[in-house]
Design a protein around this motif. Structure first.
Motif, PDB file in Angstrom:
ATOM      1  N   LYS A 287      -8.725  -5.174  70.487  1.00 24.67           N
ATOM      2  CA  LYS A 287     -10.038  -4.598  70.192  1.00 24.67           C
ATOM      3  C   LYS A 287     -11.193  -5.523  70.571  1.00 24.67           C
ATOM      4  N   ARG A 288     -10.882  -6.694  71.133  1.00 24.30           N
ATOM      5  CA  ARG A 288     -11.942  -7.652  71.464  1.00 24.30           C
ATOM      6  C   ARG A 288     -12.851  -7.107  72.554  1.00 24.30           C
ATOM      7  N   PRO A 289     -14.179  -7.105  72.352  1.00 27.31           N
ATOM      8  CA  PRO A 289     -15.118  -6.685  73.396  1.00 27.31           C
ATOM      9  C   PRO A 289     -14.992  -7.593  74.615  1.00 27.31           C
ATOM     10  N   PRO A 290     -15.226  -7.073  75.803  1.00 24.77           N
ATOM     11  CA  PRO A 290     -15.021  -7.854  77.034  1.00 24.77           C
ATOM     12  C   PRO A 290     -15.777  -9.169  77.091  1.00 24.77           C
ATOM     13  N   ASP A 291     -16.988  -9.234  76.503  1.00 24.26           N
ATOM     14  CA  ASP A 291     -17.812 -10.437  76.643  1.00 24.26           C
ATOM     15  C   ASP A 291     -17.749 -11.371  75.448  1.00 24.26           C
TER      16      ASP A 291
ATOM     17  N   PRO B 285     -15.353  -5.641  66.400  1.00 25.62           N
ATOM     18  CA  PRO B 285     -14.204  -4.768  66.124  1.00 25.62           C
ATOM     19  C   PRO B 285     -12.871  -5.505  66.053  1.00 25.62           C
ATOM     20  N   HIS B 286     -12.804  -6.709  66.621  1.00 27.39           N
ATOM     21  CA  HIS B 286     -11.521  -7.432  66.686  1.00 27.39           C
ATOM     22  C   HIS B 286     -11.319  -8.407  65.534  1.00 27.39           C
ATOM     23  N   LEU B 287     -12.345  -8.596  64.703  1.00 24.80           N
ATOM     24  CA  LEU B 287     -12.253  -9.568  63.613  1.00 24.80           C
ATOM     25  C   LEU B 287     -12.188  -8.863  62.255  1.00 24.80           C
TER      26      LEU B 287
END
Length: 293
Positions: free
Chosen positions: A272-276, A29-31
């Motif tokens: 929006k970067r996922p935690p891992d 989601p962040h890219l």
């Protein structure tokens, strides 16, 4: 390009990995998702594993935030001011690759170097040249960085911006899918080695730093790495002159002006970067190979 494919696998296998990389990218989601095929191909061919391609691709876009000064739209706009700031350094690719298929990125100083050298500008320009390299030759077998140190002043060390130097080295090492075969500095006075050991070494991965060769020998030193006839004309080669090649590649940058401005906006959205996802690149994607000890 035919003859420059670095990967020994079949084209079908390479394209399968390109699709796997795109499938993984679509889940991040962040890219950005509207990434052109040639760029994904470059990341597959320029890394050893699919997980390595994911890691570099993530860094390629996140560095646009971390090293924002190198990716500013105004700085990267190829206009008259950009050309004026480019006078200090001849920066170009030789017209032909080496017999092994390696591209050669060449730099040399002009007479006005001491007066007009602009380190932040030329750092940005260098990254833009590398981006154009992976766009034009996504399957390139590797790259030599060659520097003719003739005319470089001993005050060079005071001309570097430490923050910019750290940013460009980090961006290149972590985020650009370029197989650097060597950094070759010839006609180098003693202070160039001092600069390499004291400014570059602390910021570089040992593997890449060990590929830096600094010699006071003339252009004949390069015959160990490439045919001398492929060099610029003023160095005895059959290519155009350094000034002509510099101007040609400035034209190439300008012709791709809109592409650079668009790609510069393709930064990661860290909110929006996922935690891992900072340290893990396989959970949401597919593995090419799984080895269990």
């Amino acid at each position: 390009m035919v003859g420059e494919i670095s990967n020994k696998r079949s084209k079908e296998a390479v394209e399968e990995d390109v699709q796997r990389l795109r499938d993984w990218l679509d889940k991040q989601p962040h890219l950005p998702h509207d990434v052109e095929h040639e760029l994904l191909l470059a990341f597959v061919c320029g890394t050893k594993t699919l997980e390595g391609a994911k890691s570099k691709l993530d860094a390629y876009y996140s560095n646009r935030n971390r090293a924002a000064k190198l990716y500013d739209e105004i700085t990267r706009d190829v206009n008259a001011q950009f050309r004026e700031k480019s006078k200090a350094v001849n920066m170009f690719f030789l017209s032909n690759p080496t017999p092994e298929g390696y591209r050669v990125f060449f730099m040399s100083a002009n007479d006005c170097f001491s007066k007009v050298f602009d380190h932040p500008h030329d750092a940005t320009r260098m990254l833009m040249m590398l981006e154009l390299c992976i766009k034009k030759w996504p399957e390139s077998a590797g790259l030599y960085l060659v520097m003719d140190c003739t005319g470089v002043p001993s005050t060079l060390i005071t001309m570097f911006n430490p923050t910019i130097l750290a940013a460009i080295l980090s961006s290149f090492q972590d985020g650009y899918p370029v197989k650097l075969k060597g950094s070759l500095c010839f006609n180098a006075p003693p202070f160039i080695e001092f600069v390499a050991n004291n400014l570059f070494k602390p910021l570089m991965k040992a593997k890449l730093f060990n590929r830096i060769k600094v010699v006071n020998e003339g252009v004949s030193f390069l015959k160990e790495y490439m045919p001398l006839e492929m060099l610029p004309s003023e160095l005895g080669g059959n290519d155009k002159s350094s000034v002509e090649l510099k101007d040609y590649w400035l034209d190439q940058l300008e012709e791709n002006r809109e592409w650079f401005l668009q790609s510069t906006r393709q930064a990661s959205d860290e909110k929006k970067r996922p935690p891992d996802s900072q340290n893990t690149y396989g959970i949401e994607g597919t593995f090419r190979k799984l080895a269990v000890d």
